[in-house]
Design a protein around this motif. Structure first.
Motif, PDB file in Angstrom:
ATOM      1  N   ASP A 185     -26.209  -0.261   0.515  1.00 59.25           N
ATOM      2  CA  ASP A 185     -24.840   0.220   0.838  1.00 59.25           C
ATOM      3  C   ASP A 185     -23.786  -0.171  -0.370  1.00 59.25           C
ATOM      4  OD1 ASP A 185     -22.634   1.739   1.400  1.00 59.25           O
ATOM      5  OD2 ASP A 185     -22.422   0.634   3.453  1.00 59.25           O
ATOM      6  N   ARG A 186     -23.603   0.582  -1.601  1.00 65.52           N
ATOM      7  CA  ARG A 186     -22.633   0.149  -2.615  1.00 65.52           C
ATOM      8  C   ARG A 186     -21.123  -0.282  -2.070  1.00 65.52           C
ATOM      9  NH1 ARG A 186     -23.859   3.807  -7.597  1.00 65.52           N
ATOM     10  NH2 ARG A 186     -22.064   2.099  -8.453  1.00 65.52           N
ATOM     11  N   GLY A 187     -20.593   0.428  -0.865  1.00 68.04           N
ATOM     12  CA  GLY A 187     -19.660   0.175  -0.711  1.00 68.04           C
ATOM     13  C   GLY A 187     -19.635  -0.972   0.128  1.00 68.04           C
ATOM     14  N   HIS A 188     -18.146  -1.566   0.063  1.00 68.67           N
ATOM     15  CA  HIS A 188     -17.949  -2.912   0.629  1.00 68.67           C
ATOM     16  C   HIS A 188     -18.342  -2.535   2.202  1.00 68.67           C
ATOM     17  CE1 HIS A 188     -15.971  -3.199  -2.999  1.00 68.67           C
ATOM     18  NE2 HIS A 188     -16.093  -4.498  -2.940  1.00 68.67           N
ATOM     19  N   GLY A 189     -18.881  -3.468   2.883  1.00 69.19           N
ATOM     20  CA  GLY A 189     -19.147  -3.508   4.391  1.00 69.19           C
ATOM     21  C   GLY A 189     -17.875  -3.853   5.188  1.00 69.19           C
ATOM     22  N   ASP A 190     -17.005  -4.533   4.347  1.00 73.93           N
ATOM     23  CA  ASP A 190     -15.640  -4.957   5.374  1.00 73.93           C
ATOM     24  C   ASP A 190     -14.429  -4.131   4.973  1.00 73.93           C
ATOM     25  OD1 ASP A 190     -16.890  -7.205   6.258  1.00 73.93           O
ATOM     26  OD2 ASP A 190     -16.498  -8.375   4.578  1.00 73.93           O
ATOM     27  N   ILE A 191     -14.697  -2.789   4.309  1.00 70.97           N
ATOM     28  CA  ILE A 191     -13.913  -1.819   4.034  1.00 70.97           C
ATOM     29  C   ILE A 191     -14.195  -0.524   4.975  1.00 70.97           C
ATOM     30  CG2 ILE A 191     -12.670  -0.468   2.156  1.00 70.97           C
ATOM     31  CD1 ILE A 191     -13.423  -2.867   0.444  1.00 70.97           C
ATOM     32  N   ALA A 192     -13.383   0.124   5.405  1.00 72.22           N
ATOM     33  CA  ALA A 192     -13.295   1.413   6.301  1.00 72.22           C
ATOM     34  C   ALA A 192     -12.846   2.418   5.427  1.00 72.22           C
ATOM     35  CB  ALA A 192     -12.584   1.453   7.532  1.00 72.22           C
ATOM     36  N   TYR A 193     -13.543   3.311   4.655  1.00 77.45           N
ATOM     37  CA  TYR A 193     -13.200   4.307   3.837  1.00 77.45           C
ATOM     38  C   TYR A 193     -12.694   5.737   4.759  1.00 77.45           C
ATOM     39  CZ  TYR A 193     -14.947   1.810  -0.196  1.00 77.45           C
ATOM     40  OH  TYR A 193     -15.400   0.985  -1.024  1.00 77.45           O
TER      41      TYR A 193
ATOM     42  N   LYS B 190     -12.530 -10.505   5.336  1.00 76.28           N
ATOM     43  CA  LYS B 190     -11.411  -9.820   6.178  1.00 76.28           C
ATOM     44  C   LYS B 190     -11.705  -8.340   5.926  1.00 76.28           C
ATOM     45  CE  LYS B 190      -7.974 -13.352   5.005  1.00 76.28           C
ATOM     46  NZ  LYS B 190      -6.463 -13.648   4.663  1.00 76.28           N
ATOM     47  N   LYS B 191     -11.129  -7.702   6.845  1.00 73.46           N
ATOM     48  CA  LYS B 191     -11.419  -6.120   6.994  1.00 73.46           C
ATOM     49  C   LYS B 191     -10.172  -5.571   6.354  1.00 73.46           C
ATOM     50  CE  LYS B 191     -14.838  -6.465  10.078  1.00 73.46           C
ATOM     51  NZ  LYS B 191     -16.133  -6.239   9.694  1.00 73.46           N
ATOM     52  N   GLY B 192     -10.592  -4.430   5.690  1.00 74.82           N
ATOM     53  CA  GLY B 192      -9.609  -3.711   5.089  1.00 74.82           C
ATOM     54  C   GLY B 192      -9.830  -2.041   5.238  1.00 74.82           C
ATOM     55  N   THR B 193      -8.869  -1.272   4.531  1.00 74.18           N
ATOM     56  CA  THR B 193      -9.080   0.066   4.699  1.00 74.18           C
ATOM     57  C   THR B 193      -8.577   0.632   3.298  1.00 74.18           C
ATOM     58  OG1 THR B 193      -8.242   0.092   6.890  1.00 74.18           O
ATOM     59  CG2 THR B 193      -8.359   2.217   5.905  1.00 74.18           C
ATOM     60  N   ALA B 194      -9.364   1.670   3.009  1.00 73.72           N
ATOM     61  CA  ALA B 194      -9.319   2.290   1.633  1.00 73.72           C
ATOM     62  C   ALA B 194      -9.387   3.984   1.884  1.00 73.72           C
ATOM     63  CB  ALA B 194     -10.462   2.045   0.790  1.00 73.72           C
TER      64      ALA B 194
ATOM     65  N   GLY C 263      -7.577  -8.576 -11.125  1.00 73.39           N
ATOM     66  CA  GLY C 263      -7.588  -9.661 -10.948  1.00 73.39           C
ATOM     67  C   GLY C 263      -6.766 -10.344  -9.896  1.00 73.39           C
ATOM     68  N   ILE C 264      -5.523  -9.233  -9.307  1.00 68.03           N
ATOM     69  CA  ILE C 264      -4.869  -9.602  -8.298  1.00 68.03           C
ATOM     70  C   ILE C 264      -5.532  -9.934  -7.092  1.00 68.03           C
ATOM     71  CG2 ILE C 264      -2.835  -8.615  -6.735  1.00 68.03           C
ATOM     72  CD1 ILE C 264      -2.204  -6.897  -9.325  1.00 68.03           C
ATOM     73  N   ASP C 265      -5.306 -11.069  -6.425  1.00 72.44           N
ATOM     74  CA  ASP C 265      -5.665 -11.443  -5.306  1.00 72.44           C
ATOM     75  C   ASP C 265      -4.686 -11.904  -4.216  1.00 72.44           C
ATOM     76  OD1 ASP C 265      -7.550 -12.311  -3.418  1.00 72.44           O
ATOM     77  OD2 ASP C 265      -8.063 -14.196  -4.299  1.00 72.44           O
ATOM     78  N   LEU C 266      -4.425 -10.681  -3.310  1.00 73.63           N
ATOM     79  CA  LEU C 266      -3.442 -11.055  -2.112  1.00 73.63           C
ATOM     80  C   LEU C 266      -4.102 -11.008  -1.058  1.00 73.63           C
ATOM     81  CD1 LEU C 266      -0.889  -8.034  -3.552  1.00 73.63           C
ATOM     82  CD2 LEU C 266      -0.846 -10.720  -3.821  1.00 73.63           C
ATOM     83  N   PRO C 267      -4.040 -12.212  -0.296  1.00 73.58           N
ATOM     84  CA  PRO C 267      -4.703 -12.656   1.049  1.00 73.58           C
ATOM     85  C   PRO C 267      -4.376 -11.435   1.894  1.00 73.58           C
ATOM     86  CG  PRO C 267      -4.213 -14.644   0.008  1.00 73.58           C
ATOM     87  CD  PRO C 267      -3.363 -13.389  -0.779  1.00 73.58           C
ATOM     88  N   THR C 268      -3.121 -11.079   2.018  1.00 71.98           N
ATOM     89  CA  THR C 268      -2.513 -10.075   3.170  1.00 71.98           C
ATOM     90  C   THR C 268      -2.819  -8.508   2.742  1.00 71.98           C
ATOM     91  OG1 THR C 268      -0.322 -10.086   2.003  1.00 71.98           O
ATOM     92  CG2 THR C 268      -0.818 -11.820   3.615  1.00 71.98           C
ATOM     93  N   LEU C 269      -3.494  -8.394   1.686  1.00 68.26           N
ATOM     94  CA  LEU C 269      -3.638  -7.052   1.173  1.00 68.26           C
ATOM     95  C   LEU C 269      -4.655  -6.349   2.352  1.00 68.26           C
ATOM     96  CD1 LEU C 269      -2.866  -4.780  -0.634  1.00 68.26           C
ATOM     97  CD2 LEU C 269      -4.911  -5.672  -2.209  1.00 68.26           C
ATOM     98  N   SER C 270      -4.334  -5.352   3.139  1.00 68.04           N
ATOM     99  CA  SER C 270      -5.395  -4.785   3.907  1.00 68.04           C
ATOM    100  C   SER C 270      -5.278  -3.220   3.937  1.00 68.04           C
ATOM    101  CB  SER C 270      -4.983  -4.991   5.441  1.00 68.04           C
ATOM    102  OG  SER C 270      -3.616  -4.657   5.803  1.00 68.04           O
ATOM    103  N   LEU C 271      -4.358  -2.538   3.071  1.00 71.53           N
ATOM    104  CA  LEU C 271      -4.649  -1.170   2.770  1.00 71.53           C
ATOM    105  C   LEU C 271      -4.705  -0.775   1.473  1.00 71.53           C
ATOM    106  CD1 LEU C 271      -4.485   1.873   4.079  1.00 71.53           C
ATOM    107  CD2 LEU C 271      -2.067   1.404   4.036  1.00 71.53           C
TER     108      LEU C 271
END
Length: 610
Positions: free
Chosen positions: A211-219, A338-342, A305-313
């Motif tokens: 599954d090429r999509g990130h497992g921790d990201i809900a699309y 961490k979990k995220g949403t795209a 290259g932007i790495d923001l620990p609080t980025l969730s959306l």
């Protein structure tokens, strides 16, 4: 001890940083099989690639627990953007601090003379962007004769950005005995060709699953009318209320426009694109890290290259160019477990394209309609109630103020004032023109009955439409065409009101509509001004004249949906002749003058010579 196979100085640095275990890619590049070999590594964005190649090159750099003194660099790391290069430099800084490493960063937008002085003073590790490194190399400030390790970070993106010549010149200046490490989120064909030229017996490492999509990201794929895109962005930001959100646009002009619109609505937003200086970019990123801003509007390249620990959306305001770009954009969230949403905003005409992109990337996205203003208000109420009912210890001053308020106002008045004050702090949600089809069939497609109703054979009988000119849209039922969002689109593109648009007839692959002849020229000129070089708008909808008018019922074309229907010259919308036919050319006496549309940048096919 989880780091017993690593150098003690690196193990201590990881422990001090709070690492309890290595990520999969970090573990594989430090195994015995990978030691001393060239590596071709594909791993998801946010999986710890920077620390991974920092650990992988340690055997070539560390001697007796320290890095040896060097007059020229021992390791070179090339990154596509300034932000990524600066981030890599920071990560290697704490990782090799106990080993006494001296690191120089060479990126565009910085003082080149200071970088040359740092290189002349002797450094063991150099991190930079391709253009600036090539410049130092050609000026003689960068000597790569003693290089032991070369690392290409985000190699696929560097090739997409046109840095192939720079990379080849840099690698050609390094010794053949060097060790070459290629790290990338994807391994397309150009990367394979580059690896064959500059690597020897490379070990292929991949931590990207089936599954090429990130497992921790809900699309999520949100369908909207083209005119509702900006309103959908506002409602999505309000609905999710993410601590930090990133919005992706395709061009710097669109970044500027969307950023200004969000700031005007009251969002704490910053912008990142190629038109911003390095100082402006640093200030924007610092505002996001300090929580002074919650929304970042950016282009693909600027966000590298932007790495923001609080980025969730992550919201794809404009559809990515391909599946790899979709993954790179979405990879800004869902990092380090961490979990995220795209969220992909999909105009109705582009649904089929996005569907194919998701299938190609093997991403299972949830299709849904854009959130309405009512959905946002309902979510606001739930969050407010949850916040107010959460247990908290009150200060004596707060309790005294509460008692004073209770003495002067009823509890209902106090609660209503509190709700009003809370709501005033947030931007209001947007009322969308359309919120998608009302019904869907068993396959999930919009029901055709919601899409099209057969008009009476007399056509549009409204006053003013007895003499009308027909136009064509390059979308139909197969592209989810619907009058509810086509009508606002025509008003916006043609600078007309909805009362100036006549019959709308939706076929399988094209849509026909008519405009009163009195305003047809003005409508056609406005359509040209609001189109791009391809004659389309941002959502891919093209409007062209259709002087022949539609046939009824619409026939099913075997070829392209843009081919004109059977000729009905001289006929009114209902099919009756509008006057007696004259000779070739304009209609004869008693007939209407035929509308001759202006060219739309497309040449008519030439007739074959007799």
């Amino acid at each position: 001890m989880p780091f017993e196979h690593l150098s003690p100085v690196l193990a201590d640095a990881l422990a001090a940083r709070g690492y309890e275990a290595l990520t999969p890619v970090q573990l594989q590049v430090t195994e015995a099989e990978a030691k001393g070999r060239d590596l071709l590594v594909s791993a998801q964005t946010g999986s710890g690639k920077t620390v991974a190649f920092g650990l992988a090159m340690a055997d070539e750099l560390i001697e007796d627990g320290r890095l040896p003194f060097a007059t020229s660099p021992l390791a070179l790391i090339v990154a596509p953007t300034r932000e990524l290069a600066l981030q890599v430099s920071r990560e290697l800084g704490w990782l090799y601090a106990r080993a006494g490493a001296r690191i120089a960063t060479c990126v565009g937008g910085m003082d080149a003379s200071k970088e040359r002085r740092a290189l002349n003073q002797g450094v063991q590790i150099v991190v930079g962007t391709p253009g600036r490194l090539r410049d130092h190399l050609e000026r003689g400030a960068l000597d790569l004769a003693a290089l032991r390790v070369a690392v290409l970070d985000e190699a696929d993106e560097m090739l997409d950005m046109g840095f192939r010549d720079d990379l080849e010149e840099i690698l050609d200046a390094t010794p053949e005995t060097r060790r070459t490490l290629l790290f990338s989120a994807t391994i397309p064909k150009p990367i394979v060709q580059l690896a064959k030229r500059y690597q020897r017996d490379a070990l292929r490492i991949s931590t990207v699953g089936e599954d090429r999509g990130h497992g921790d990201i809900a699309y999520q794929a949100v369908t909207v009318a083209p005119a509702d895109i900006e309103g959908a962005v506002v409602n999505l930001l309000r609905l999710h209320d993410a601590e930090t959100a990133m919005l992706f646009c395709a061009t710097r002009d669109n970044v500027r426009r969307l950023h200004a619109s969000l700031v005007e609505r009251g969002f704490a937003a910053v912008a990142l694109s190629g038109e911003h200086s390095q100082n402006e970019r640093n200030q924007a990123l610092q505002a996001l890290r300090d929580r002074r801003a919650k929304v970042c509007v950016a282009t693909d390249v600027a966000a590298r290259g932007i790495d923001l620990p609080t980025l969730s959306l992550v919201i794809h305001v404009e559809i990515p160019r391909d599946a790899e770009a979709l993954q790179h954009r979405s990879g800004r969230t869902g990092r380090a477990g961490k979990k995220g949403t795209a969220v992909i905003i999909v105009p109705y005409p582009r649904r089929r394209r996005v569907d194919g992109m998701l299938r190609g990337a093997r991403i299972n996205a949830e299709w849904m309609d854009a959130p309405t203003a009512a959905d946002v208000r309902q979510k606001d109420q739930e969050r407010l109630i949850e916040k107010l009912l959460a247990p908290v210890e009150h200060e004596p001053e707060d309790l005294a103020l509460a008692q004073r308020l209770m003495a002067e106002r009823t509890p209902e008045d106090i609660a209503a004032s509190l709700v009003r004050a809370h709501r005033a702090l947030m931007p209001p949600p947007e009322d969308l023109l359309d919120n998608g089809p009302r019904g869907r069939d068993a396959t999930g497609r919009p029901e055709r009955g919601e899409r099209f109703e057969r008009p009476e054979r007399g056509g549009d009988r409204r006053e003013g439409f007895e003499d009308a000119v027909w136009f064509r849209l390059n979308i139909g039922r197969h592209q989810n065409a619907d009058p509810r969002w086509i009508l606002p689109l025509l008003c916006r593109r043609g600078h007309v009101s909805k009362n100036e648009i006549g019959a709308i007839r939706i076929g399988p692959k094209e849509t026909m509509f008519n405009i009163p002849r009195a305003i047809a020229d003005r409508f056609a000129e406005a359509v040209v001004r609001t189109a791009n070089q391809d004659g389309e708008d941002d959502s891919g909808v093209a409007i062209t004249p259709a002087p022949d008018g539609p046939t009824w019922p619409p026939r099913r074309d075997k070829g392209s949906g843009d081919r004109a229907p059977r000729s009905t010259l001289g006929r009114a919308p209902g099919g009756e002749r509008s006057g007696p036919r004259g000779p070739r050319g304009p209609a004869g006496p008693g007939g209407n003058e035929r509308y001759k549309p202006k060219p739309y940048g497309q040449r008519s096919p030439r007739r074959p010579a007799k």
